[in-house]
Design an enzyme around this catalytic site. Structure first.
Site, PDB file in Angstrom:
ATOM      1  N   LYS A  85      50.492  64.478  48.648  1.00 12.51           N
ATOM      2  CA  LYS A  85      51.123  64.315  49.958  1.00 12.51           C
ATOM      3  C   LYS A  85      51.662  65.654  50.450  1.00 12.51           C
ATOM      4  O   LYS A  85      52.003  66.516  49.644  1.00 12.51           O
ATOM      5  CB  LYS A  85      52.319  63.355  49.832  1.00 12.51           C
ATOM      6  CG  LYS A  85      51.936  61.901  49.705  1.00 12.51           C
ATOM      7  CD  LYS A  85      53.188  61.033  49.666  1.00 12.51           C
ATOM      8  CE  LYS A  85      52.828  59.559  49.561  1.00 12.51           C
ATOM      9  NZ  LYS A  85      52.083  59.035  50.705  1.00 12.51           N
ATOM     10  N   ARG A 100      47.642  49.664  46.279  1.00 11.77           N
ATOM     11  CA  ARG A 100      46.650  48.586  46.197  1.00 11.77           C
ATOM     12  C   ARG A 100      45.972  48.562  44.830  1.00 11.77           C
ATOM     13  O   ARG A 100      45.499  47.529  44.375  1.00 11.77           O
ATOM     14  CB  ARG A 100      45.647  48.712  47.354  1.00 11.77           C
ATOM     15  CG  ARG A 100      44.867  49.990  47.372  1.00 11.77           C
ATOM     16  CD  ARG A 100      44.256  50.295  48.734  1.00 11.77           C
ATOM     17  NE  ARG A 100      45.214  50.923  49.651  1.00 11.77           N
ATOM     18  CZ  ARG A 100      44.942  51.308  50.890  1.00 11.77           C
ATOM     19  NH1 ARG A 100      43.724  51.135  51.375  1.00 11.77           N
ATOM     20  NH2 ARG A 100      45.856  51.863  51.652  1.00 11.77           N
TER      21      ARG A 100
HETATM   22  N1  BES Z   1      53.666  54.686  49.561  1.00  9.24           N
HETATM   23  C1  BES Z   1      52.719  55.075  50.538  1.00  9.24           C
HETATM   24  C2  BES Z   1      52.973  54.417  51.885  1.00  9.24           C
HETATM   25  C3  BES Z   1      54.135  54.944  52.674  1.00  9.24           C
HETATM   26  C4  BES Z   1      54.032  56.128  53.380  1.00  9.24           C
HETATM   27  C5  BES Z   1      55.300  54.227  52.762  1.00  9.24           C
HETATM   28  C6  BES Z   1      55.085  56.578  54.128  1.00  9.24           C
HETATM   29  C7  BES Z   1      56.348  54.678  53.524  1.00  9.24           C
HETATM   30  C8  BES Z   1      56.245  55.861  54.217  1.00  9.24           C
HETATM   31  C9  BES Z   1      51.322  54.677  50.096  1.00  9.24           C
HETATM   32  O1  BES Z   1      51.083  54.736  48.741  1.00  9.24           O
HETATM   33  C10 BES Z   1      50.384  55.633  50.750  1.00  9.24           C
HETATM   34  O2  BES Z   1      50.456  56.777  50.433  1.00  9.24           O
HETATM   35  N2  BES Z   1      49.546  55.128  51.649  1.00  9.24           N
HETATM   36  C11 BES Z   1      48.635  55.959  52.351  1.00  9.24           C
HETATM   37  C12 BES Z   1      47.318  55.253  52.395  1.00  9.24           C
HETATM   38  C13 BES Z   1      46.203  56.120  52.889  1.00  9.24           C
HETATM   39  C14 BES Z   1      45.872  57.187  51.869  1.00  9.24           C
HETATM   40  C15 BES Z   1      44.988  55.249  53.158  1.00  9.24           C
HETATM   41  C16 BES Z   1      49.199  56.177  53.753  1.00  9.24           C
HETATM   42  O3  BES Z   1      49.770  55.250  54.308  1.00  9.24           O
HETATM   43  O4  BES Z   1      49.106  57.293  54.242  1.00  9.24           O
HETATM   44 MN    MN Z   2      50.472  56.689  48.131  1.00  8.59          MN
END
Ligand code: BES
Ligand code: MN
Ligand code: ZN
Length: 504
Positions: free
Chosen positions: A287, A361
């Site tokens: 990230k 997921r």
């Molecule tokens: N934990 C995150 C989702 C999230 C992001 C929650 C920001 C709260 C604030 C999740 O694991 C994630 O990183 N999801 C990605 C999915 C994408 C790679 C398809 C996302 O939402 O960017």
């Molecule tokens: Mn994630």
């Protein structure tokens, strides 16, 4: 271990003379046009010459919103707080905010206890039981402060006890209001447990630490049956998808089960599954740095299971519920899963991991296969699953999707009734193409920037075909940023409403 802040929250009927005798650090009185002439306030008003009456007028004519007064000599309370009540037709969130503000003032006045006179003129739309429940819940939840990682010597004075005062209730009504207060208090307690786990930094809240804290629940709640699975166990169960997430971490994954069976022996349980990523760096699909600290709350699904199970046990609820905390840490390292890697899930379906940041997921799908062994009546998973739901709905709503409309309807209704709201997104077959790939049965991402919240749910739906299932994406509702940065304790109120009153 219990995470309750207010050791007691009582409910009693009082008359005008009784109010003068209440011994408390802070007596709180909601003010509206009707309370200004309420008979139960007669003695209090005359005890202060005209001070209290005039202050109430100032609030009613809009000059001030709240007034804090040292109590007159004849009054048992040390201080009095007069505060404007929400309008009679105010939305639930405003009523909740009102009780939060009251608790903010209780805390800032350093009162160790309080007495709150519940207005006899409650909004028409809702009844006194709802007000009593939501007040009790919000007082307990807002009394929470996070001190675990602060210097112990700087521990602030905390409020310990509360009394809710009512007037003119029949014995039967008082009895039912008392049970609403007890219900709200237990929900607030569950919210605080959820908030506490979420607020703990990731180095103080690893999967193994959650395991220890979960096992420790047994002491205060002997009715809970708790067990945990380590990585060897998960391997034996062939949870290749779940295990792929923790591979880059030095912290081993753990899956905890909390069982509460207070209902009929032969009644199939509701199963709750919580995403418990104790920190989500994104893994190799790392990230960006901005606000990455917030990914310590990526275990809020598991934390809400941790919270609601305590509420059920506290209330000796006559229901059967099994809760799963699916914990892992998502880190990059030489051993970490790489984009393009293919893993085999417990269901036998293979998954191409195109993005290691779509890890929620991956842990959930194996847990959702595992839950079949409980022969569930319904399964609900809670997960901070997608940033996309933050964009789509923002903090007011949890996103709901699933394969059983009656279940989704009950979740939405429980959200409305509790003021912990949810909104449904479509989980149509049109979205299924997003998880197609040439290299495995499923891909863990797809569809680009479109409908990210639904893509995630669509992926999960490949593992939930054998039971009634709903998915709650709590990525926006589980914590708040800004000045009040912290866990919200949601969706514990929604779950309590659904499980205890929702007639599932
Ligand atoms: N934990 C995150 C989702 C999230 C992001 C929650 C920001 C709260 C604030 C999740 O694991 C994630 O990183 N999801 C990605 C999915 C994408 C790679 C398809 C996302 O939402 O960017
Ligand atoms: Mn994630
Ligand atoms: Zn995540």
């Amino acid at each position: 271990m219990t995470y309750k802040v207010l050791s007691s929250l009582t409910a009693n009927n009082v008359n005008s003379a009784d109010i003068l005798k209440v011994k408390t650090d802070l007596l709180i009185i909601g003010v509206n046009k009707k309370t200004s002439s309420a008979s139960e306030l007669k003695d209090l008003k005359s005890s202060s010459n005209s001070m209290i009456g005039e202050s109430m007028n100032e609030i009613n004519n809009g000059t001030r919103k709240s007034i804090f007064l040292p109590a007159p000599a004849k009054v048992g309370a040390k201080n009095i707080l007069l505060i404007k009540e929400p309008e009679v037709d105010a939305a639930s969130f405003l009523v909740i905010r009102h009780f939060e503000e009251i608790m903010g003032m209780i805390k800032s006045s350093k009162s160790k206890d309080f007495a709150f006179l519940m207005s006899s003129a409650t909004p028409k739309k809702v009844d006194l039981n709802w007000m009593a429940e939501v007040a009790a819940r919000t007082f307990e939840a807002a009394a929470y402060t996070f001190n675990a990682t602060k210097n112990k010597t700087a521990k602030p004075v905390t409020v310990k006890k509360g009394a809710m005062l009512f007037s003119g209730l029949t014995p039967a009504k008082l009895k039912s209001v008392k049970s609403s207060v007890q219900f709200g208090h237990a929900v607030g307690e569950g919210m605080n447990a959820t908030k506490h786990l979420g607020d703990l930094p990731a180095n103080h809240c690893t999967p193994r630490i959650i395991e220890t804290k979960t096992k420790a629940l047994k002491k205060d709640f002997p009715a809970l049956k708790i067990s945990s699975l380590n990585e060897k166990d998960l391997e034996r169960l062939k949870m290749g998808s779940y295990l792929s997430v923790g591979k880059g971490s030095d912290e081993p994954s753990r899956m905890m089960t909390i069982e509460y069976r207070g209902g009929a022996k032969d009644k199939q349980p509701l199963v709750l599954v919580g995403k418990g990523i104790t920190f989500d760096t994104g893994g190799i699909s790392l990230k960006p740095g901005s606000a990455m600290d917030e990914m310590k709350w990526d275990m809020c699904g598991a934390a809400s299971v941790f919270g609601i199970m305590q509420t059920l046990a506290r209330l000796k609820a006559k229901v059967n519920v099994v809760g799963l905390l699916v914990c892992a840490e998502n880190m990059p390292s030489a051993r970490a899963t790489k984009p393009g890697d293919v893993v085999t899930s417990m269901s036998g379906q293979t998954i191409e991991i195109l993005n290691t940041d779509a890890e929620g997921r991956l842990v959930l799908c194996d847990a959702l296969t595992y839950v079949k062994k409980f022969k569930p009546s319904h399964v609900i998973d809670m997960a901070t699953l997608t940033g996309a739901v933050v964009v789509a709905l923002g903090t007011p709503a949890t996103g709901v999707m699933g394969n059983d409309q009656p279940l989704a309807d009950k979740i939405l209704a429980a959200g409305e009734a509790s003021g912990d709201r949810a909104w449904q997104l479509p989980l149509w077959e049109e979205y299924a193409h997003c998880t197609k790939t040439n290299f495995a049965d499923l891909a863990n991402i797809g569809g680009g920037r479109e409908a990210g919240t639904i893509t995630a749910a669509s992926f999960l739906s490949n593992f939930t075909k054998e039971y009634k299932w709903a998915h709650m994406d709590i990525a926006a509702s589980a914590w708040t940023g800004g000045a009040k940065k912290g866990g919200s304790g949601r969706p514990v109120p929604l779950l309590a409403e659904l499980i205890l009153k929702g007639n599932l």
